[in-house]
Design an enzyme around this catalytic site. Structure first.
Site, PDB file in Angstrom:
ATOM      1  N   GLU A  24      -0.075  -7.658   1.984  1.00 19.63           N
ATOM      2  CA  GLU A  24      -0.576  -6.610   1.087  1.00 19.63           C
ATOM      3  C   GLU A  24       0.011  -6.807  -0.299  1.00 19.63           C
ATOM      4  O   GLU A  24       1.218  -6.984  -0.448  1.00 19.63           O
ATOM      5  CB  GLU A  24      -0.221  -5.214   1.601  1.00 19.63           C
ATOM      6  CG  GLU A  24      -0.696  -4.124   0.627  1.00 19.63           C
ATOM      7  CD  GLU A  24      -0.507  -2.690   1.115  1.00 19.63           C
ATOM      8  OE1 GLU A  24       0.053  -2.478   2.212  1.00 19.63           O
ATOM      9  OE2 GLU A  24      -0.926  -1.769   0.376  1.00 19.63           O
ATOM     10  N   ASN A  78      -5.111  -2.832  -2.796  1.00 16.27           N
ATOM     11  CA  ASN A  78      -5.418  -1.396  -2.767  1.00 16.27           C
ATOM     12  C   ASN A  78      -6.476  -1.071  -3.806  1.00 16.27           C
ATOM     13  O   ASN A  78      -6.345  -1.423  -4.974  1.00 16.27           O
ATOM     14  CB  ASN A  78      -4.149  -0.582  -3.057  1.00 16.27           C
ATOM     15  CG  ASN A  78      -3.137  -0.701  -1.944  1.00 16.27           C
ATOM     16  OD1 ASN A  78      -3.289  -0.094  -0.889  1.00 16.27           O
ATOM     17  ND2 ASN A  78      -2.119  -1.526  -2.159  1.00 16.27           N
ATOM     18  N   GLU A  86      -8.111  -2.293   0.749  1.00 18.32           N
ATOM     19  CA  GLU A  86      -7.491  -1.108   1.363  1.00 18.32           C
ATOM     20  C   GLU A  86      -7.864   0.112   0.548  1.00 18.32           C
ATOM     21  O   GLU A  86      -7.570   0.203  -0.635  1.00 18.32           O
ATOM     22  CB  GLU A  86      -5.965  -1.257   1.404  1.00 18.32           C
ATOM     23  CG  GLU A  86      -5.495  -2.278   2.411  1.00 18.32           C
ATOM     24  CD  GLU A  86      -3.986  -2.214   2.680  1.00 18.32           C
ATOM     25  OE1 GLU A  86      -3.330  -1.261   2.227  1.00 18.32           O
ATOM     26  OE2 GLU A  86      -3.486  -3.132   3.353  1.00 18.32           O
ATOM     27  N   ASP A 119      -6.601   3.206   4.501  1.00 22.36           N
ATOM     28  CA  ASP A 119      -5.152   3.206   4.281  1.00 22.36           C
ATOM     29  C   ASP A 119      -4.568   4.599   4.500  1.00 22.36           C
ATOM     30  O   ASP A 119      -5.275   5.599   4.365  1.00 22.36           O
ATOM     31  CB  ASP A 119      -4.901   2.775   2.830  1.00 22.36           C
ATOM     32  CG  ASP A 119      -3.520   2.171   2.628  1.00 22.36           C
ATOM     33  OD1 ASP A 119      -2.723   2.134   3.583  1.00 22.36           O
ATOM     34  OD2 ASP A 119      -3.243   1.728   1.496  1.00 22.36           O
ATOM     35  N   GLU A 130       1.958   0.800   9.563  1.00 18.32           N
ATOM     36  CA  GLU A 130       2.804   0.511   8.405  1.00 18.32           C
ATOM     37  C   GLU A 130       4.112   1.271   8.521  1.00 18.32           C
ATOM     38  O   GLU A 130       4.201   2.255   9.258  1.00 18.32           O
ATOM     39  CB  GLU A 130       2.074   0.819   7.093  1.00 18.32           C
ATOM     40  CG  GLU A 130       1.573   2.235   6.965  1.00 18.32           C
ATOM     41  CD  GLU A 130       1.006   2.545   5.574  1.00 18.32           C
ATOM     42  OE1 GLU A 130       0.317   1.692   4.993  1.00 18.32           O
ATOM     43  OE2 GLU A 130       1.259   3.656   5.095  1.00 18.32           O
TER      44      GLU A 130
HETATM   45  O1    G Z   1       0.380   3.487   0.860  1.00 22.31           O
HETATM   46  P1    G Z   1       0.554   2.009   0.960  1.00 22.31           P
HETATM   47  O2    G Z   1       0.524   1.613   2.391  1.00 22.31           O
HETATM   48  O3    G Z   1      -0.397   1.199   0.202  1.00 22.31           O
HETATM   49  O4    G Z   1       2.003   1.718   0.416  1.00 22.31           O
HETATM   50  C1    G Z   1       2.916   0.850   0.925  1.00 22.31           C
HETATM   51  C2    G Z   1       4.221   1.472   0.532  1.00 22.31           C
HETATM   52  O5    G Z   1       5.101   1.515   1.633  1.00 22.31           O
HETATM   53  C3    G Z   1       4.950   0.727  -0.550  1.00 22.31           C
HETATM   54  O6    G Z   1       5.546   1.699  -1.354  1.00 22.31           O
HETATM   55  C4    G Z   1       6.018  -0.033   0.215  1.00 22.31           C
HETATM   56  O7    G Z   1       7.126  -0.347  -0.596  1.00 22.31           O
HETATM   57  C5    G Z   1       6.364   0.961   1.292  1.00 22.31           C
HETATM   58  N1    G Z   1       6.918   0.376   2.498  1.00 22.31           N
HETATM   59  C6    G Z   1       6.608  -0.815   3.030  1.00 22.31           C
HETATM   60  N2    G Z   1       7.257  -1.030   4.190  1.00 22.31           N
HETATM   61  C7    G Z   1       8.007   0.070   4.408  1.00 22.31           C
HETATM   62  C8    G Z   1       8.905   0.446   5.451  1.00 22.31           C
HETATM   63  O8    G Z   1       9.135  -0.251   6.440  1.00 22.31           O
HETATM   64  N3    G Z   1       9.484   1.663   5.332  1.00 22.31           N
HETATM   65  C9    G Z   1       9.242   2.475   4.270  1.00 22.31           C
HETATM   66  N4    G Z   1       9.876   3.643   4.233  1.00 22.31           N
HETATM   67  N5    G Z   1       8.406   2.152   3.274  1.00 22.31           N
HETATM   68  C10   G Z   1       7.795   0.966   3.329  1.00 22.31           C
HETATM   69  O1    G Z   2       4.579  -0.472  -3.569  1.00 19.46           O
HETATM   70  P1    G Z   2       4.927   0.839  -3.069  1.00 19.46           P
HETATM   71  O2    G Z   2       5.848   0.107  -3.037  1.00 19.46           O
HETATM   72  O3    G Z   2       5.788   1.670  -3.937  1.00 19.46           O
HETATM   73  O4    G Z   2       3.478   1.449  -3.370  1.00 19.46           O
HETATM   74  C1    G Z   2       3.325   2.813  -3.587  1.00 19.46           C
HETATM   75  C2    G Z   2       1.881   3.224  -3.542  1.00 19.46           C
HETATM   76  O5    G Z   2       1.124   2.655  -4.612  1.00 19.46           O
HETATM   77  C3    G Z   2       1.186   2.806  -2.268  1.00 19.46           C
HETATM   78  O6    G Z   2       0.679   3.991  -1.668  1.00 19.46           O
HETATM   79  C4    G Z   2       0.064   1.904  -2.678  1.00 19.46           C
HETATM   80  O7    G Z   2      -1.092   2.228  -1.956  1.00 19.46           O
HETATM   81  C5    G Z   2      -0.121   2.199  -4.143  1.00 19.46           C
HETATM   82  N1    G Z   2      -0.490   0.969  -4.829  1.00 19.46           N
HETATM   83  C6    G Z   2       0.235  -0.151  -4.926  1.00 19.46           C
HETATM   84  N2    G Z   2      -0.431  -1.101  -5.606  1.00 19.46           N
HETATM   85  C7    G Z   2      -1.642  -0.572  -5.935  1.00 19.46           C
HETATM   86  C8    G Z   2      -2.799  -1.059  -6.618  1.00 19.46           C
HETATM   87  O8    G Z   2      -2.882  -2.207  -7.050  1.00 19.46           O
HETATM   88  N3    G Z   2      -3.840  -0.210  -6.770  1.00 19.46           N
HETATM   89  C9    G Z   2      -3.831   1.059  -6.302  1.00 19.46           C
HETATM   90  N4    G Z   2      -4.890   1.830  -6.496  1.00 19.46           N
HETATM   91  N5    G Z   2      -2.753   1.564  -5.629  1.00 19.46           N
HETATM   92  C10   G Z   2      -1.680   0.759  -5.442  1.00 19.46           C
HETATM   93 MN    MN Z   3      -1.982   0.071   1.124  1.00 15.66          MN
END
Ligand code: G
Ligand code: G
Ligand code: MN
Length: 398
Positions: A176, A234, A266, A296, A353
């Site tokens: 991802e 995403n 996603e 998602d 996830e």
């Molecule tokens: O909502 P989305 O699934 O797109 O966001 C993925 C988010 O989940 C990102 O912020 C990523 O850093 C975080 N993340 C990924 N793996 C884990 C995990 O094992 N535990 C937690 N708490 N957060 C995670």
């Molecule tokens: O990467 P985490 O590590 O913090 O991500 C936090 C949130 O931001 C996640 O829920 C993920 O779905 C969203 N996000 C990360 N990258 C993108 C992106 O490129 N586009 C959109 N729309 N959402 C994103």
């Molecule tokens: Mn996602």
């Protein structure tokens, strides 16, 4: 009896059952509490308005009234009392009340099942309530729309990559892409700070285009070594209102010399889809082209079963709020297991996830979940880190 500072401690018990009021008063005597008792909301509110309490034991059902109607009065009362709920209702109601009171800013020690066990009540009164879970916030402050527009123009937006791993055999099936904004001073701004700004200021299409290009270029580089490893990007629902998205994605895939199978879109329903008809058309056309569609954060309220049925998703991602503690939280586990079985019935690939431990991974594997993603397998990493991770993994799995 005194608390060591020379003061009597006062407790208020609010319960419509006389016997329970007596049990509580008796139980806390040995801790040095003097107890006042109220049988109704009105009596309790009057006492809270006139007297300072160190602790309040509150029954959730007061005849026709709900004990939580007192939350405001408790917050306004002098002395910031420690709150303990008691109830015959099930643990979910008790837990919800505890969360609600904490959200109100009250000091809540917990919720006990009635009839109250005196020893348990005393233990709670001696405990300090756990501090409210605070989300670790990055030091960075929210950027302005101008900052973000500048960053997009300068190409400062990129992504980190987090592995998606096949649970049966540990092989990497995808990655991802998570947007990252690296400023000139090399501070990194996380997406939850700038995605909303992009969405609110008409910049989300440009941002998505930049992340898609970044992600597909990286995928192109790992593809020779990992021909089946896809990249997931995403896509904000706002972008789905653009009917040209399928052609645009086609164009990007061709530019990167990749087939449609290399991309997973996603979709989080983080906001209401403005034009559901166009969104349905865009998603259907993407799917027909061969792009996989993933729903998602499933289970968090934004994504509904109706959406799942109406739109041609091929994958379901169970939100990490259910997954990460499913080994210790029986309710979360029931939801995870039921979601896995529902997704399988519907012919969807299931991704969990937030997999943080091997215990959770093992449970998911047994329940038939296809794919895991989370810190247990790998954190989000820059491209070079991902390539090293893949190389090490290949040796380990082979
Ligand atoms: O909502 P989305 O699934 O797109 O966001 C993925 C988010 O989940 C990102 O912020 C990523 O850093 C975080 N993340 C990924 N793996 C884990 C995990 O094992 N535990 C937690 N708490 N957060 C995670
Ligand atoms: O990467 P985490 O590590 O913090 O991500 C936090 C949130 O931001 C996640 O829920 C993920 O779905 C969203 N996000 C990360 N990258 C993108 C992106 O490129 N586009 C959109 N729309 N959402 C994103
Ligand atoms: Mn996602």
């Amino acid at each position: 009896m005194e608390d060591g500072t020379g003061q009597m401690r006062r407790l208020l018990v609010v319960d419509d059952e006389r016997i329970q009021r007596l049990i509580v008063a008796r139980a806390v005597e040995t801790l040095g509490f003097t107890t006042d008792a109220a049988a109704t909301l009105q009596e309790a509110a009057a006492l809270l308005g006139s007297q300072r309490y160190d602790a309040v034991v509150l029954d959730l059902s007061l005849g026709e009234a709900e004990g939580i109607s007192l939350l405001q009065a408790l917050r306004d009362s002098a002395g910031d009392p420690l709150v303990i709920f008691i109830s015959r209702l099930d643990s979910r109601v008790r837990a919800a009340s505890t969360r609600l009171a904490a959200a109100f800013g009250l000091r809540v020690a917990g919720a006990l099942e009635k009839p109250v066990a005196p020893g348990t009540l005393r233990a709670l009164l001696r405990s300090e309530p756990p501090s409210l879970p605070s989300r670790p916030r990055p030091a960075a402050s929210a950027p302005t729309a101008e900052d973000l527009a500048g960053a997009l123009a300068r190409g400062e937006l990129g992504a980190e990559f987090q592995p998606k791993v096949a649970l049966p055999d540990g092989r990497i099936v995808g990655v991802e892409a998570l947007a990252r904004w690296r400023r000139a001073d090399s501070t990194v701004i996380p997406p939850d700070l700038f995605i909303p700004i992009a969405e609110q200021n008409g910049l989300i299409e440009a941002l998505t285009a930049q992340i898609l290009q970044y992600a597909l270029a990286a995928c192109r580089r790992w593809r020779p070594g990992h021909p089946t490893c896809s990249v997931a990007v995403n896509i904000s629902p706002l972008v789905l209102t653009n009917a040209n998205l399928p052609e645009y994605i086609d164009h990007l895939l061709q530019e990167a010399h990749l087939g449609p199978g290399a991309l997973v879109a996603e979709i989080t329903e983080s906001s209401v889809i403005a034009n559901p008809l166009v969104a349905a058309e865009v998603l259907t056309r993407l799917r027909i082209k061969g792009v996989s569609l993933s729903i998602d954060d499933f289970g968090t309220g934004h994504s509904s079963l109706l959406t799942l049925l109406r739109l041609p998703f091929s994958e379901l991602k169970i939100d990490r709020s259910f997954v990460s503690h499913c080994d210790t939280d029986p309710e979360a586990w029931k939801i995870v297991r039921a979601t896995i079985s529902m997704a399988r019935e519907l012919g969807l690939t299931v991704v969990a996830e937030g997999v943080e431990t091997e215990e959770v991974a093992a449970r998911l594997r047994t329940a038939g979940c296809d794919i895991g993603q989370g810190w247990h397998f790998g954190r989000p990493m820059p491209e070079d880190g991902l390539l090293e991770w893949m190389a090490a993994r290949l040796v380990a799995v082979a």
